[in-house]
Design a protein around this motif. Structure first.
Motif, PDB file in Angstrom:
ATOM      1  N   LEU A 337      -7.392 -41.559 -38.528  1.00  0.00           N
ATOM      2  CA  LEU A 337      -8.242 -42.206 -38.960  1.00  0.00           C
ATOM      3  C   LEU A 337      -9.594 -42.411 -38.981  1.00  0.00           C
ATOM      4  O   LEU A 337     -10.318 -43.203 -39.243  1.00  0.00           O
ATOM      5  CB  LEU A 337      -7.189 -43.512 -38.872  1.00  0.00           C
ATOM      6  CG  LEU A 337      -6.105 -43.696 -39.991  1.00  0.00           C
ATOM      7  CD1 LEU A 337      -5.210 -45.488 -39.705  1.00  0.00           C
ATOM      8  CD2 LEU A 337      -6.590 -43.187 -40.699  1.00  0.00           C
ATOM      9  N   LEU A 338      -9.939 -41.798 -37.936  1.00  0.00           N
ATOM     10  CA  LEU A 338     -11.354 -42.287 -37.406  1.00  0.00           C
ATOM     11  C   LEU A 338     -12.744 -41.150 -37.796  1.00  0.00           C
ATOM     12  O   LEU A 338     -12.295 -39.593 -38.289  1.00  0.00           O
ATOM     13  CB  LEU A 338     -10.947 -42.059 -36.152  1.00  0.00           C
ATOM     14  CG  LEU A 338     -10.840 -43.561 -35.473  1.00  0.00           C
ATOM     15  CD1 LEU A 338     -10.327 -43.331 -33.941  1.00  0.00           C
ATOM     16  CD2 LEU A 338     -11.287 -44.628 -35.702  1.00  0.00           C
ATOM     17  N   LYS A 339     -13.986 -41.617 -37.506  1.00  0.00           N
ATOM     18  CA  LYS A 339     -14.722 -40.792 -38.531  1.00  0.00           C
ATOM     19  C   LYS A 339     -15.378 -40.554 -37.163  1.00  0.00           C
ATOM     20  O   LYS A 339     -16.686 -39.951 -37.643  1.00  0.00           O
ATOM     21  CB  LYS A 339     -15.551 -40.919 -39.727  1.00  0.00           C
ATOM     22  CG  LYS A 339     -14.231 -41.569 -40.989  1.00  0.00           C
ATOM     23  CD  LYS A 339     -14.186 -40.444 -41.647  1.00  0.00           C
ATOM     24  CE  LYS A 339     -12.891 -41.005 -42.440  1.00  0.00           C
ATOM     25  NZ  LYS A 339     -12.630 -39.287 -42.910  1.00  0.00           N
ATOM     26  N   VAL A 344     -13.492 -36.695 -31.358  1.00  0.00           N
ATOM     27  CA  VAL A 344     -12.505 -36.915 -32.086  1.00  0.00           C
ATOM     28  C   VAL A 344     -12.716 -36.308 -33.778  1.00  0.00           C
ATOM     29  O   VAL A 344     -11.325 -35.723 -33.780  1.00  0.00           O
ATOM     30  CB  VAL A 344     -12.430 -38.255 -32.490  1.00  0.00           C
ATOM     31  CG1 VAL A 344     -11.571 -38.782 -33.360  1.00  0.00           C
ATOM     32  CG2 VAL A 344     -12.193 -39.419 -30.985  1.00  0.00           C
ATOM     33  N   VAL A 345     -13.400 -36.126 -33.767  1.00  0.00           N
ATOM     34  CA  VAL A 345     -13.562 -35.477 -35.082  1.00  0.00           C
ATOM     35  C   VAL A 345     -12.849 -33.572 -35.289  1.00  0.00           C
ATOM     36  O   VAL A 345     -12.016 -33.736 -36.146  1.00  0.00           O
ATOM     37  CB  VAL A 345     -15.289 -35.529 -36.287  1.00  0.00           C
ATOM     38  CG1 VAL A 345     -15.327 -34.755 -37.367  1.00  0.00           C
ATOM     39  CG2 VAL A 345     -15.750 -36.802 -36.034  1.00  0.00           C
ATOM     40  N   GLU A 346     -13.395 -33.331 -34.172  1.00  0.00           N
ATOM     41  CA  GLU A 346     -12.486 -31.892 -33.888  1.00  0.00           C
ATOM     42  C   GLU A 346     -11.172 -32.088 -33.963  1.00  0.00           C
ATOM     43  O   GLU A 346     -10.961 -30.919 -34.737  1.00  0.00           O
ATOM     44  CB  GLU A 346     -13.425 -31.515 -32.509  1.00  0.00           C
ATOM     45  CG  GLU A 346     -15.049 -31.294 -32.216  1.00  0.00           C
ATOM     46  CD  GLU A 346     -15.396 -30.234 -30.711  1.00  0.00           C
ATOM     47  OE1 GLU A 346     -14.657 -30.429 -30.675  1.00  0.00           O
ATOM     48  OE2 GLU A 346     -16.858 -30.013 -31.556  1.00  0.00           O
ATOM     49  N   LEU A 347     -11.075 -33.047 -33.229  1.00  0.00           N
ATOM     50  CA  LEU A 347      -9.145 -32.773 -32.872  1.00  0.00           C
ATOM     51  C   LEU A 347      -8.682 -33.642 -34.605  1.00  0.00           C
ATOM     52  O   LEU A 347      -7.398 -33.160 -35.012  1.00  0.00           O
ATOM     53  CB  LEU A 347      -8.635 -33.901 -31.804  1.00  0.00           C
ATOM     54  CG  LEU A 347      -7.365 -34.160 -31.230  1.00  0.00           C
ATOM     55  CD1 LEU A 347      -7.333 -33.243 -30.809  1.00  0.00           C
ATOM     56  CD2 LEU A 347      -7.320 -35.105 -30.890  1.00  0.00           C
TER      57      LEU A 347
END
Length: 396
Positions: A337-339, A344-347
């Motif tokens: 749900l995170l941008k 985190v985007v890579e994950l």
């Protein structure tokens, strides 16, 4: 800034240069290495020049060097200051070089810092384990530097971490040089360690310049995120631009593996048996039973990637995998749900690549938790503003 001296005592060699600075500035800048590496130490002021770049700009202090400085560094220094200024918020400062000298003869060594993290092992994958690496880029030495990143525990923590990592280097088959310093005593107001990381470590490359021809830096930023952004406050975003400005004819400073995302580096590291029992990514000073706590943001980011590529069980010696498995579904649902941030985007990208989709119930729960956290953050911000307004009114 005076002329450097090298003194050996008790199995250590100390490189030091006197500093005439304001209150709070140490009277010398020094580095220490085991005495067997004395021949690698430079007699130039190049290390101090690199190390002081960002602190001097933050303090607004002009720099005057009476000791010898390599001519290519003096020529390129205006651009280096301009680069860091454009990616921070302080202007360049005047610099006077009273003794400019040509580059010294190149050494023979190729060195890189080693922390046993993902970036470090990815660098080793390409510059040590790989069969096709050219001899000119094949590692001959590893470095373990105390230049500010161990701030919470300082020298004691650095020594404890080195004691843990030295057997890993021995198993890998490369000599590791512990480099101590007092760089964390240099005041740099308003700056955490992140902006200082690259030039601080680059200063160690110049310290050992009499024995090195190449220093390779395990940068954490992928090329697509490299750029000069005002107020980025992290030197890593400009490493591929900055390191050539800190290089000379006899010492090349390079960035490794910036073409890869962190998740791509994690895939590489997952195939290195040495890493299975030594990977160290944790931000906790003292993890619990194992090297990595499996709870902090960096542990969970790493475990998420290792799990999604099917390699997490290999790292059981380093992580409490029961802790991870208890949190796995909730964490990955939250990540989906995170941008931001970029890692985190890579994950998220990796989840899409391997076809992983969190369960709807886990996503709903994660969405609710994020909404509550957002509301709490907003309320704290309102409370802080109200407090400031109240203090302003009552002072009138």
């Amino acid at each position: 800034m005076g002329t450097p001296v090298v003194e050996s005592q008790g199995g250590l060699s100390r490189w030091s240069v006197p500093v005439d600075g304001p209150s709070g500035m140490p009277g010398t800048i020094w580095y220490e290495v085991p005495s067997q590496y004395t021949d690698m130490l430079t007699y130039r002021c190049d290390p101090a020049l690199i190390a002081l770049t960002i602190p001097a700009m933050r303090l607004g202090l002009p720099l005057v060097f009476d000791g010898p400085i390599t001519d290519e560094l003096t020529f390129q220094y205006r651009d280096l200051q301009a680069l860091y200024s454009a990616s921070g918020d302080k202007p360049p400062v005047p610099v006077v070089f009273n003794r400019v000298v040509p580059a010294a003869p190149a050494g023979a060594g190729v060195a890189a810092g080693f922390s046993a993290g993902i970036d470090s092992y990815a660098l080793l994958a390409e510059h040590h384990y790989a069969e096709d690496v050219p001899d000119a880029l094949r590692l001959t030495h590893l470095l373990f530097n105390n230049v500010g990143s161990h701030a919470d525990g300082r020298e004691d923590l650095w020594r404890r971490r080195f004691a843990r990592i030295a057997p890993v280097a021995e198993r890998i088959g490369l000599p590791i040089i512990p480099v101590n310093s007092n760089l964390d005593e240099i005041p740099s107001p308003g700056v955490s360690y992140e902006p200082l990381n690259s030039p601080a470590n680059a200063s160690v490359a110049h310290l050992l310049g009499a024995g090195l021809r190449t220093w390779i830096f395990a940068s954490s930023v992928e090329y697509r995120r490299v750029g000069v952004t005002h107020n980025s406050y992290n030197s890593a975003f400009v490493d591929p631009i900055a390191l050539p400005l800190m290089s000379t004819e006899s010492l090349a400073l390079r960035v490794a593996s910036s073409r890869m995302r962190r998740i791509d580096k994690t895939r590489l590291v997952a195939e290195i048996p040495d890493a299975w029992s030594s990977l160290d990514v944790c931000i906790q000073i003292e993890p619990l039973d194992k090297t990595n706590c499996a709870r902090c943001w960096k542990c969970r980011l790493t475990l998420g990637a290792l799990d999604l590529i099917g390699a997490v069980d290999r790292f059981d010696p380093q992580f409490d995998l029961d802790v991870w498995r208890a949190d796995r579904e909730a964490y990955l649902a939250r990540v989906s749900l995170l941008k931001t941030p970029a890692l985190v985007v890579e994950l998220n990208e990796l989840m899409a690549e391997v076809g992983y989709q969190p369960l709807p119930a886990d996503r709903r729960r994660a969405r609710q938790e994020l909404a509550v956290e957002k509301a709490e953050t907003f309320l704290r911000r309102v409370e802080r503003r109200a407090g400031r307004l109240y203090r302003e009114i009552t002072r009138r």
